[in-house]
Structure formats: structure tokens, C-alpha cells
Enzyme design. Structure first.
Site, PDB file in Angstrom:
ATOM      1  N   GLU A 149       1.081  -1.508  -0.104  1.00  0.00           N
ATOM      2  CA  GLU A 149       0.253   0.050   0.367  1.00  0.00           C
ATOM      3  C   GLU A 149       0.976   1.020  -0.001  1.00  0.00           C
ATOM      4  OE1 GLU A 149      -1.802   3.115   1.330  1.00  0.00           O
ATOM      5  OE2 GLU A 149      -2.411   2.187   2.683  1.00  0.00           O
TER       6      GLU A 149
ATOM      7  N   CYS B 184      -1.857   8.940   3.405  1.00  0.00           N
ATOM      8  CA  CYS B 184      -2.062   8.259   1.662  1.00  0.00           C
ATOM      9  C   CYS B 184      -3.008   8.731   0.251  1.00  0.00           C
ATOM     10  CB  CYS B 184      -0.864   6.949   1.126  1.00  0.00           C
ATOM     11  SG  CYS B 184      -2.612   5.888   2.365  1.00  0.00           S
TER      12      CYS B 184
HETATM   13  C1  UN1 Z   1      -2.866   6.154   5.111  1.00  0.00           C
HETATM   14  O1  UN1 Z   1      -2.530   6.958   4.305  1.00  0.00           O
HETATM   15  O2  UN1 Z   1      -1.918   4.894   4.912  1.00  0.00           O
HETATM   16  O3  UN1 Z   1      -8.692   6.606   4.215  1.00  0.00           O
HETATM   17  C2  UN1 Z   1      -3.747   5.396   5.057  1.00  0.00           C
HETATM   18  C3  UN1 Z   1      -8.218   6.525   4.580  1.00  0.00           C
HETATM   19  C4  UN1 Z   1      -7.789   6.630   5.975  1.00  0.00           C
HETATM   20  C5  UN1 Z   1      -7.108   5.109   6.086  1.00  0.00           C
HETATM   21  C6  UN1 Z   1      -5.578   5.933   5.365  1.00  0.00           C
HETATM   22  N1  UN1 Z   1      -8.895   5.326   6.812  1.00  0.00           N
HETATM   23  O4  UN1 Z   1      -7.386   7.942   4.708  1.00  0.00           O
END
Ligand code: UN1
Length: 507
Positions: free
Chosen positions: A259, A293
Site C-alpha cells: 500500500e 496516502c
Molecule cells: C494511510 O494514509 O496510509 O482512508 C491510510 C483513509 C484512512 C486510511 C489512510 N482510513 O484516509
């Protein structure tokens, strides 16, 4: 800071847990608050020697755990979820203190861990296989799912609790053990999560299922990725890190869930509800100081609403309270460290050199009092003439690039023309455009939303993305299948031995 004590954080800590906390042989590092620069606590990193102890203990625990019925495994996870509920406020405060995200988001992160625990409890009674019609008489076919082994989890600083929980809760009900290497930038949160969850397993001698080895990527991380006792490595972080992990694990034909970077866009068409779009953009681009992310990095806007949306965004940005993330009124805290501030400055310089126009923000902020040592920045909006190289890169900072397009087709083409493929969104009231965005010729991302933003996904869906985001899926839906091995079985309950495909062999 009394609350730290309630989640087991002392002034000096060991960063290695293998059913009990053991002495770590690596360097002692201090975790600093990005909000003040002040030291929170010290922890000693593990080395390859402690990694060996941890993986051996995790593997031994796995050999017993795989025989525990899945619904009983789910009951352990249920009790972990209860303990997380009891310590939600303390853990949320620690996430906020150590990762710098605002307290409301810190609490939200712990809630995400609680939610996935609940999901995993239900899943523990639903690890369904298939029965398949056999082509041979008096034969039955079925698929069964079995535990895999020790699952390595490499997590980033920005979601120091939830991303581990996505992996750990699912892995546990699947009958696996977990070995966690958190980011050294948010390792205290890893200690605290382990302190809160592992005692449930310790009661029955299963503590080593939640192994933790804080350490550097170059030694502990490398040992983990090379280790054949770890059949699956789930890694969250940069594309650069993910390529390394993917290569090493792939070379031994192990499995990965990657990821990695995102470069998430919101498309706003002329017929969009601008009030809703504005709120979604703000949360996506400024929330978590642009360090998710899933953060919104590109705004692809149709010509008819570009000027108005830009104006409203510039006004809205001016009202954002930037400051101490533990203050309930703050909307944006600091970046994680000085390096992140420097990366943001470099990206802005590159964007302006290429013809980008800064509409607001972008500077480093020096706040007063205790906050003077923090890594604060002014969130930035840049109008770009085209989607140039810098826009195609992920910069982990609150920079929003605005790109104008003439219509849906141009928006779609621009949207997909970046190397990453995590999250995406469109704001429109036109059902045809909305459905095209979600269709096979629309968004090429793992997540595609209509009339809501790119960040803040619920745990119930599969989470992950395509292209350089790495292709892995974690969290909800049927992501659990990656944490198990599939067995296909054919059972002959007759007295003949017919061969498949009707083959006659010496009959
Ligand atoms: C991340 O930034 O690695 O959808 C995960 C989202 C959160 C998870 C982010 N539930 O922004």
C-alpha cells in the site's frame, strides 16, 4: 504526561516484544513531538538478534494458534477491541502527540482500529470456502482456507495504529501470527498498541502472536523481508520502499500486500455542488496536514467553476487554525519532521519554476512559545498550467495543485495520467458522468468516490490501489483471503477411479 503511563509508556522503553518485553540491543532513540520538538520518551531499537528471537517466538505461537477454532480466535480479538475502547482517549492522544495529527483525527485512528477489530470478530465465523460441482461421478470438490504463518507488517508514521490493526486483527482471526516493524518516527504508538492488545493473548501464552521489533529498515526490515518464515509481508509507505520490499519478497516467491504512494485527485465538474466539494477538498488536502496516502493532491476542475472554487478555497484556507494538534480547535498540526518541511519547499520551488502560480501559502511557519520547535507550514494552493512532472509525484505535505480542464473527457484523461492509483473522487450531479467515472473506462484507482472526497475510507471496503500504489488490498471486504492459503480438495466417495477430462489410462 500521566496518560502515557496508562498505555504502558515509560520514560525509557524497550522496542521489542515477543510475548514479553525483552532487552533490545540497538541504539536508544528518542521520540519527539513534531508539534514542539520536545522529547516524549526514549526507546531502544531492536537488532537482527532480537528480530530472530521475535520471529522464532511468533512462529512457535502460530503452530499452536492455527489449531484454535477461528470463532475462538475471534473472541480474543473481541477482547482486544474492548481494551482499545477503554484506552481510546489515551491512544488517540499519543497518536496526536507523536504523529502530529489533530486530536480528533488521533481518536478517529483508534476508532478505525476498534472498527476493524469488530469486523474481524464477525469474520471469524465467516471464513467461507466454496463447494464446487465435480465433473466426475461420486466426487465432491471444495475449497478450504488455512492459516498462512507469520505475517510481517511494515507500517508508516502517518497511521501508526490503524494500519497495523487492519493487518493484525484480520491476521489473528485467520490463524496467523504478526511481526510488526513500525516506523521509528512513530514507534511509541506501536509500543502502546501492543501494551493494550497483547495482554489478552498473554493470558493463554499466545502473546508472541503480536511480535514487535522496532528497528531500522536496513537491518530489522531487511531481515524480515528476506525471511522465509514470513510468507506474507504487508507494507505501507513510499513507492521507493515498496519496490525494495516487493523485489526482495518476490525473489523468494513470498507474498506481499503493498500500500504505497497515492496522487489522489478530486474532479469537480461545472454541475457539482460546490459547498460539498469545498468541504471535501479541505478535509482531503489540509486534513492530517496532507500526510495521508489518500490526501487530495490534485484538483481537476472544469472551466466554468474554476475561478469561483479557487476563490472560495483561498478564503477557506485562510480560516484554518494551524497549531498544537492536541488543542481541540486546531484543524492542522505540524508535518512529521524537518525533512518533510524541506521536501515541501523543494516541491513548491519545482512547481513554480515550471510555471505554477502559488495562490496562497507554502511557507514555513514559526509558532510561538512551546510550539516554536515544531514543524509547521502554511498549506499551499498552486495553479498549474499543465500536469507537469512535479504534479505526478507524491509529496507528503499540504500542497494542492489546481488543474483546469474543459470537460469530463479531458478530466478523465488527466486524472489517470499519473503513475499512482490509490484514491479518486468526482463531484457532479450528472449520473452519466458519475457512472462513467466508476466504470472500466473511468478512474484507474483502487478507490473511486462520487460526491465525497479521496480520504477517510471506512474499514468495511477493501483498501488499496493500482499501478505504483502496489496493488495490495487490506482491511475489509474479502481482503482476508490474502492472509490465508487456499486448499482445493477433491474427494472420491465411490469405488471407481475416473480421471478428469475423461482420460483413459491403462483401463
Ligand atoms: C494511510 O494514509 O496510509 O482512508 C491510510 C483513509 C484512512 C486510511 C489512510 N482510513 O484516509
Amino acid at each position: 504526561m500521566e496518560f502515557l503511563d496508562r498505555v504502558g509508556i515509560k520514560p525509557s522503553n524497550s522496542g521489542v516484544y515477543c510475548g514479553r518485553w525483552i532487552e533490545a540491543g540497538g541504539d536508544e532513540i528518542a521520540s519527539h513531538s513534531p508539534a514542539t520538538g520536545g522529547e516524549i520518551a526514549k526507546l531502544r531499537l531492536g537488532t537482527v538478534a532480537e528480530y530472530e528471537t521475535t520471529v522464532a517466538a511468533a512462529h512457535a505461537a502460530f503452530l499452536r494458534w492455527r489449531e484454535v477454532p477461528a470463532p475462538r480466535r475471534g473472541d480474543y480479538v473481541r477482547r482486544m477491541g474492548e481494551r482499545l475502547r477503554e484506552r481510546k482517549e489515551e491512544l488517540g492522544r499519543l497518536v496526536s502527540l507523536e504523529a502530529g495529527k489533530i486530536i480528533e483525527e488521533g481518536r478517529g485512528e483508534v476508532q478505525e482500529a476498534i472498527d476493524i477489530a469488530d469486523f474481524a470478530v464477525g469474520l471469524s465465523r465467516q471464513l467461507y470456502g466454496l463447494t464446487i460441482a465435480s465433473e466426475r461421478p461420486q466426487h465432491a470438490m471444495r475449497e478450504t482456507w488455512h492459516p498462512l504463518g507469520v505475517v510481517g507488517v511494515i507500517s508508516a508514521f502517518n497511521f501508526p495504529a490503524a494500519v497495523w490493526a487492519w493487518n493484525a486483527m484480520i491476521a489473528l482471526v485467520c490463524g496467523d501470527a504478526v511481526l510488526w516493524k513500525p516506523s521509528p518516527k512513530a514507534a511509541l504508538t506501536a509500543l502502546a498498541m501492543t501494551n493494550v492488545c497483547a495482554p489478552v493473548l498473554e493470558e493463554d501464552g499466545f502473546g508472541a502472536l503480536l511480535g514487535l521489533c522496532c528497528g531500522e529498515g536496513s537491518d530489522v526490515g531487511a531481515a524480515l523481508t528476506h525471511d522465509r518464515r514470513v510468507p506474507l509481508v504487508s507494507a505501507t509507505g513510499s513507492t521507493r520502499m515498496g519496490k525494495l520490499v516487493g523485489e526482495v519478497v518476490g525473489a523468494r516467491l513470498g507474498r506481499t500486500i503493498l500500500e504505497l504512494g497515492g496522487n489522489n485527485a478530486i474532479i469537480v465538474l461545472d454541475d457539482a455542488d460546490l459547498d460539498m466539494a469545498l468541504r471535501a477538498i479541505l478535509f482531503g488536502a489540509v486534513g492530517t496536514a496532507g500526510q495521508r496516502c489518500t490526501s487530495t493532491r490534485r484538483l481537476i476542475v472544469q472551466s466554468g467553476v474554476r475561478a469561483e472554487l479557487e476563490r472560495r478555497l483561498v478564503d477557506a484556507y485562510a480560516t484554518i487554525a494551524i497549531g498544537d494538534p492536541l488543542d481541540e480547535d486546531t484543524l492542522m498540526g505540524p508535518l512529521i519532521d524537518a525533512g518533510a518541511v524541506a521536501d515541501m519547499q523543494t516541491a513548491i520551488e519545482r512547481a513554480t519554476a515550471a510555471g505554477g502560480e502559488v495562490l496562497r501559502g507554502g511557507g514555513r511557519l514559526t509558532l510561538e512559545g512551546d510550539l516554536a520547535g515544531g514543524h509547521y507550514v502554511d498549506p499551499c494552493i498552486i495553479r498549474m498550467p499543465q500536469q507537469l512532472d512535479i504534479v505526478c509525484e507524491e509529496t507528503f505535505a499540504p500542497i494542492l495543485y489546481i488543474l483546469e480542464v474543459s470537460g469530463f473527457d479531458a478530466a478523465m484523461a488527466m486524472h489517470n495520467a499519473v503513475p499512482q492509483g490509490l484514491s479518486s473522487a468526482i463531484f457532479t450531479s450528472n449520473i452519466s458522468h458519475a457512472e462513467r467515472f466508476l466504470s472500466a473506462i473511468g478512474s484507474d484507482c483502487g478507490i473511486a468516490n462520487v460526491n465525497l472526497g479521496t480520504s477517510g475510507a471506512e474499514i468495511g471496503g477493501a483498501f488499496g490501489g493500482e499501478k505504483e500504489t502496489g496493488g495490495g488490498r487490506e482491511s475489509g471486504s474479502d481482503s482476508w483471503k490474502a492472509y490465508m492459503r487456499r486448499m482445493t480438495s477433491t474427494i472420491n466417495w465411490g469405488n471407481e477411479l475416473p480421471l478428469a477430462q475423461g482420460i483413459k489410462f491403462g483401463d
